[in-house]
Design a protein around this motif. Structure first.
Motif, PDB file in Angstrom:
ATOM      1  N   SER A 140      -2.391   0.964  -4.716  1.00 60.25           N
ATOM      2  CA  SER A 140      -2.898   1.997  -3.817  1.00 60.25           C
ATOM      3  C   SER A 140      -4.304   2.442  -4.171  1.00 60.25           C
ATOM      4  O   SER A 140      -4.678   2.519  -5.343  1.00 60.25           O
ATOM      5  CB  SER A 140      -1.951   3.212  -3.875  1.00 60.25           C
ATOM      6  OG  SER A 140      -2.480   4.314  -3.175  1.00 60.25           O
ATOM      7  N   GLY A 141      -5.051   2.771  -3.119  1.00 61.54           N
ATOM      8  CA  GLY A 141      -6.353   3.403  -3.299  1.00 61.54           C
ATOM      9  C   GLY A 141      -6.207   4.897  -3.494  1.00 61.54           C
ATOM     10  O   GLY A 141      -7.200   5.612  -3.585  1.00 61.54           O
ATOM     11  N   ILE A 179     -12.533   1.796  -9.374  1.00 63.01           N
ATOM     12  CA  ILE A 179     -11.855   2.271  -8.173  1.00 63.01           C
ATOM     13  C   ILE A 179     -10.934   1.161  -7.644  1.00 63.01           C
ATOM     14  O   ILE A 179     -11.325   0.002  -7.581  1.00 63.01           O
ATOM     15  CB  ILE A 179     -12.884   2.652  -7.084  1.00 63.01           C
ATOM     16  CG1 ILE A 179     -13.750   3.821  -7.546  1.00 63.01           C
ATOM     17  CG2 ILE A 179     -12.176   2.994  -5.771  1.00 63.01           C
ATOM     18  CD1 ILE A 179     -14.892   4.150  -6.596  1.00 63.01           C
ATOM     19  N   VAL A 180      -9.738   1.535  -7.276  1.00 57.40           N
ATOM     20  CA  VAL A 180      -8.823   0.571  -6.666  1.00 57.40           C
ATOM     21  C   VAL A 180      -9.182   0.473  -5.187  1.00 57.40           C
ATOM     22  O   VAL A 180      -8.638   1.167  -4.330  1.00 57.40           O
ATOM     23  CB  VAL A 180      -7.349   0.983  -6.860  1.00 57.40           C
ATOM     24  CG1 VAL A 180      -6.415  -0.054  -6.212  1.00 57.40           C
ATOM     25  CG2 VAL A 180      -7.017   1.125  -8.334  1.00 57.40           C
ATOM     26  N   ASN A 181     -10.149  -0.383  -4.909  1.00 57.18           N
ATOM     27  CA  ASN A 181     -10.588  -0.625  -3.534  1.00 57.18           C
ATOM     28  C   ASN A 181      -9.963  -1.916  -3.024  1.00 57.18           C
ATOM     29  O   ASN A 181      -9.073  -2.488  -3.672  1.00 57.18           O
ATOM     30  CB  ASN A 181     -12.114  -0.689  -3.474  1.00 57.18           C
ATOM     31  CG  ASN A 181     -12.693  -1.710  -4.448  1.00 57.18           C
ATOM     32  OD1 ASN A 181     -12.007  -2.626  -4.899  1.00 57.18           O
ATOM     33  ND2 ASN A 181     -13.964  -1.566  -4.776  1.00 57.18           N
ATOM     34  N   HIS A 221      -0.161   0.474  -9.455  1.00 60.19           N
ATOM     35  CA  HIS A 221      -1.594   0.405  -9.733  1.00 60.19           C
ATOM     36  C   HIS A 221      -2.306   1.315  -8.740  1.00 60.19           C
ATOM     37  O   HIS A 221      -2.213   1.122  -7.526  1.00 60.19           O
ATOM     38  CB  HIS A 221      -2.106  -1.035  -9.608  1.00 60.19           C
ATOM     39  CG  HIS A 221      -1.464  -1.975 -10.571  1.00 60.19           C
ATOM     40  ND1 HIS A 221      -1.960  -2.192 -11.834  1.00 60.19           N
ATOM     41  CD2 HIS A 221      -0.336  -2.738 -10.460  1.00 60.19           C
ATOM     42  CE1 HIS A 221      -1.178  -3.058 -12.471  1.00 60.19           C
ATOM     43  NE2 HIS A 221      -0.184  -3.395 -11.657  1.00 60.19           N
ATOM     44  N   ALA A 222      -3.007   2.321  -9.257  1.00 60.32           N
ATOM     45  CA  ALA A 222      -3.703   3.279  -8.398  1.00 60.32           C
ATOM     46  C   ALA A 222      -4.828   3.917  -9.192  1.00 60.32           C
ATOM     47  O   ALA A 222      -5.089   3.551 -10.348  1.00 60.32           O
ATOM     48  CB  ALA A 222      -2.724   4.336  -7.875  1.00 60.32           C
ATOM     49  N   ASN A 223      -5.519   4.884  -8.588  1.00 61.46           N
ATOM     50  CA  ASN A 223      -6.643   5.559  -9.241  1.00 61.46           C
ATOM     51  C   ASN A 223      -6.169   6.754 -10.063  1.00 61.46           C
ATOM     52  O   ASN A 223      -5.246   7.474  -9.661  1.00 61.46           O
ATOM     53  CB  ASN A 223      -7.633   6.064  -8.180  1.00 61.46           C
ATOM     54  CG  ASN A 223      -8.287   4.940  -7.413  1.00 61.46           C
ATOM     55  OD1 ASN A 223      -9.036   4.143  -7.973  1.00 61.46           O
ATOM     56  ND2 ASN A 223      -7.991   4.855  -6.120  1.00 61.46           N
ATOM     57  N   ASP A 273       0.863  -1.173   0.000  1.00 60.42           N
ATOM     58  CA  ASP A 273       0.000   0.000   0.000  1.00 60.42           C
ATOM     59  C   ASP A 273       0.906   1.232   0.000  1.00 60.42           C
ATOM     60  O   ASP A 273       2.088   1.141   0.340  1.00 60.42           O
ATOM     61  CB  ASP A 273      -0.889  -0.037   1.257  1.00 60.42           C
ATOM     62  CG  ASP A 273      -1.708   1.222   1.430  1.00 60.42           C
ATOM     63  OD1 ASP A 273      -2.363   1.649   0.473  1.00 60.42           O
ATOM     64  OD2 ASP A 273      -1.657   1.792   2.541  1.00 60.42           O
ATOM     65  N   MET A 274       0.367   2.387  -0.367  1.00 61.45           N
ATOM     66  CA  MET A 274       1.185   3.603  -0.380  1.00 61.45           C
ATOM     67  C   MET A 274       0.910   4.501   0.826  1.00 61.45           C
ATOM     68  O   MET A 274       1.791   4.705   1.672  1.00 61.45           O
ATOM     69  CB  MET A 274       0.962   4.408  -1.661  1.00 61.45           C
ATOM     70  CG  MET A 274       1.794   5.705  -1.712  1.00 61.45           C
ATOM     71  SD  MET A 274       1.611   6.643  -3.242  1.00 61.45           S
ATOM     72  CE  MET A 274      -0.057   7.285  -3.064  1.00 61.45           C
ATOM     73  N   ASP A 275      -0.305   5.043   0.930  1.00 61.07           N
ATOM     74  CA  ASP A 275      -0.614   6.039   1.957  1.00 61.07           C
ATOM     75  C   ASP A 275      -0.499   5.448   3.357  1.00 61.07           C
ATOM     76  O   ASP A 275      -1.093   4.406   3.653  1.00 61.07           O
ATOM     77  CB  ASP A 275      -2.013   6.606   1.743  1.00 61.07           C
ATOM     78  CG  ASP A 275      -2.137   7.347   0.420  1.00 61.07           C
ATOM     79  OD1 ASP A 275      -2.565   8.502   0.427  1.00 61.07           O
ATOM     80  OD2 ASP A 275      -1.787   6.762  -0.618  1.00 61.07           O
TER      81      ASP A 275
END
Length: 398
Positions: free
Chosen positions: A277-278, A316-318, A297-299, A189-191
């Motif tokens: 990431s979302g 959406i990348v959920n 891979h993200a939005n 994940d990023m954030d």
């Protein structure tokens, strides 16, 4: 200030295999230490204790307290895992200083002592996977409680006032299979995982609606509302935000402590690394470039006439999509899901963490920590290496 001494990392550590071989007589008849599938049905655990080793931390005799706990349990044996001196070793350099304001955090890692043990029953009984998982959680809770209590007692003996040290030790109780199986794919994940911020919150601050968006973010990460709903609500509030602020925000993002070190180590070990990431691709690509991550891979952030539209670009990348992307990437690379590691902090990371062989929670929300295979609280992102069974750097000044 960290020095430039490389971390000598064992490339193909046999430490866990050697520890298991030393008690092979305790394995059921017909099962060898090389039979990973059979070992998964046995309650044989890797026990990893990570303790900060700063000058302000009291000295804790971890082995004494772990052994005392084992002595209280009938039919369990404890084996200390030592580093394999014959293994090929890779020097992992400390990252070069970068220009972002989180450079120093990105370069340094937390000085720790890492204690590795094999916990094996003296009667080799098979165990249903769910029962084995429950046993691991019970052992984790009992040992972590005991170690934290002993550490707090030692701190209070030398302090003027009583102190509470809730997060001063990490205990990872994992199946021995996690240590013996070679992993090849790591998805992050990023954030609040690779970086310290939630990017959408930083965008909201720039738009003057920081508090409103942060409240929605926290609720989503705790699993109180669905990610898609929270994403759409937050994005709608950003309508009209000028794209002039995007580069400014990129420059203000800080990598999590140990992020560069961890990614360099994983790459040296031959991992394919992915940022999933979302958040938004614009920022994710910026972070991936700094860390040398293989794919992103993200939005997509919908922009028109130099302003954020507030519209959601599908899909959406959920959480569900994160899990699907992880599986697709593994399939494309010819990697089994038993060779996948996923790292995250929020509820929307749980689906991919659950499908992986090893799901690691980093500085995570309680719901995520309770469901992850391992939870990192006392170190930076380099704690991922310890959860994978690797020893601490010999030079703690790193």
């Amino acid at each position: 200030m960290p020095n430039n001494t490389p971390y000598s990392l064992p490339k193909n550590s046999k430490s866990w295999q050697l520890a298991l071989d030393s008690v092979s007589s305790l394995l059921p008849t017909g099962i060898s230490s090389a039979d990973l599938d059979a070992l998964q049905s046995l309650p044989i655990f890797a026990l990893i204790v990570v303790l900060p080793s700063t000058s302000a931390s009291p000295v804790l005799n971890v082995h004494e307290y772990v052994q005392a706990w084992v002595d209280d349990q009938p039919n369990w044996a404890l084996v200390t895992v030592t580093d394999d001196a014959t293994a090929e070793r890779l020097p992992i350099p400390i990252a070069d200083t970068s220009t972002n304001n989180g450079a120093e955090q990105a370069r340094s890692i937390t000085p720790v002592s890492v204690h590795r043990y094999l916990l094996i029953p003296t009667t080799g009984a098979l165990m249903h996977p769910e029962k084995k998982s429950a046993a691991a959680h019970i052992i984790d809770e009992q040992l972590t409680t005991r170690l934290r209590q002993k550490l707090t007692e030692q701190v209070n003996q030398t302090a003027d006032t009583a102190s509470t040290h809730a997060e001063v030790v990490d205990c990872h109780i994992l199946s021995i299979g996690h240590m013996l199986r070679p992993h090849k794919l790591a998805c992050f994940d990023m954030d609040s995982t690779l970086i310290e911020q939630e990017v959408i919150d930083e965008l909201a601050k720039a738009a003057g609606i920081g508090e409103a968006v942060a409240t929605i973010t926290e609720s989503a990460m705790r699993g109180e509302i669905e990610f898609d709903e929270s994403f759409a609500k937050r994005l709608a509030l950003l309508e009209g935000l000028s794209t002039d602020v995007l580069d400014d925000i990129c420059g203000q993002l800080t990598l999590s402590r140990g992020a560069k070190f961890t990614l360099a180590a994983l790459k040296a070990l031959g991992y394919h690394t992915v940022l999933v990431s979302g958040g938004f691709t614009y920022f994710a690509k910026h972070i991936a470039a700094q860390l040398g991550i293989d794919e992103v891979h993200a939005n997509n952030l919908d922009i028109d006439s130099g302003e954020v539209t507030g519209y959601v670009q599908m899909p959406i990348v959920n959480g569900e999509r994160k899990a699907m992307l992880t599986a697709k990437i593994a399939e494309r690379l010819g990697i089994e899901m038993t060779q996948v590691v996923c790292i995250g902090d929020g509820a929307n990371d749980l689906p991919m963490m659950t499908t992986a062989d090893l799901g690691i929670a980093y500085q995570a929300k309680p719901i995520v920590q309770s469901r992850a295979d391992a939870a990192i609280n006392v170190t930076g992102l380099e704690g991922v290496l310890y959860a994978l069974g690797y020893p601490a750097p010999q030079d703690s000044s790193l």
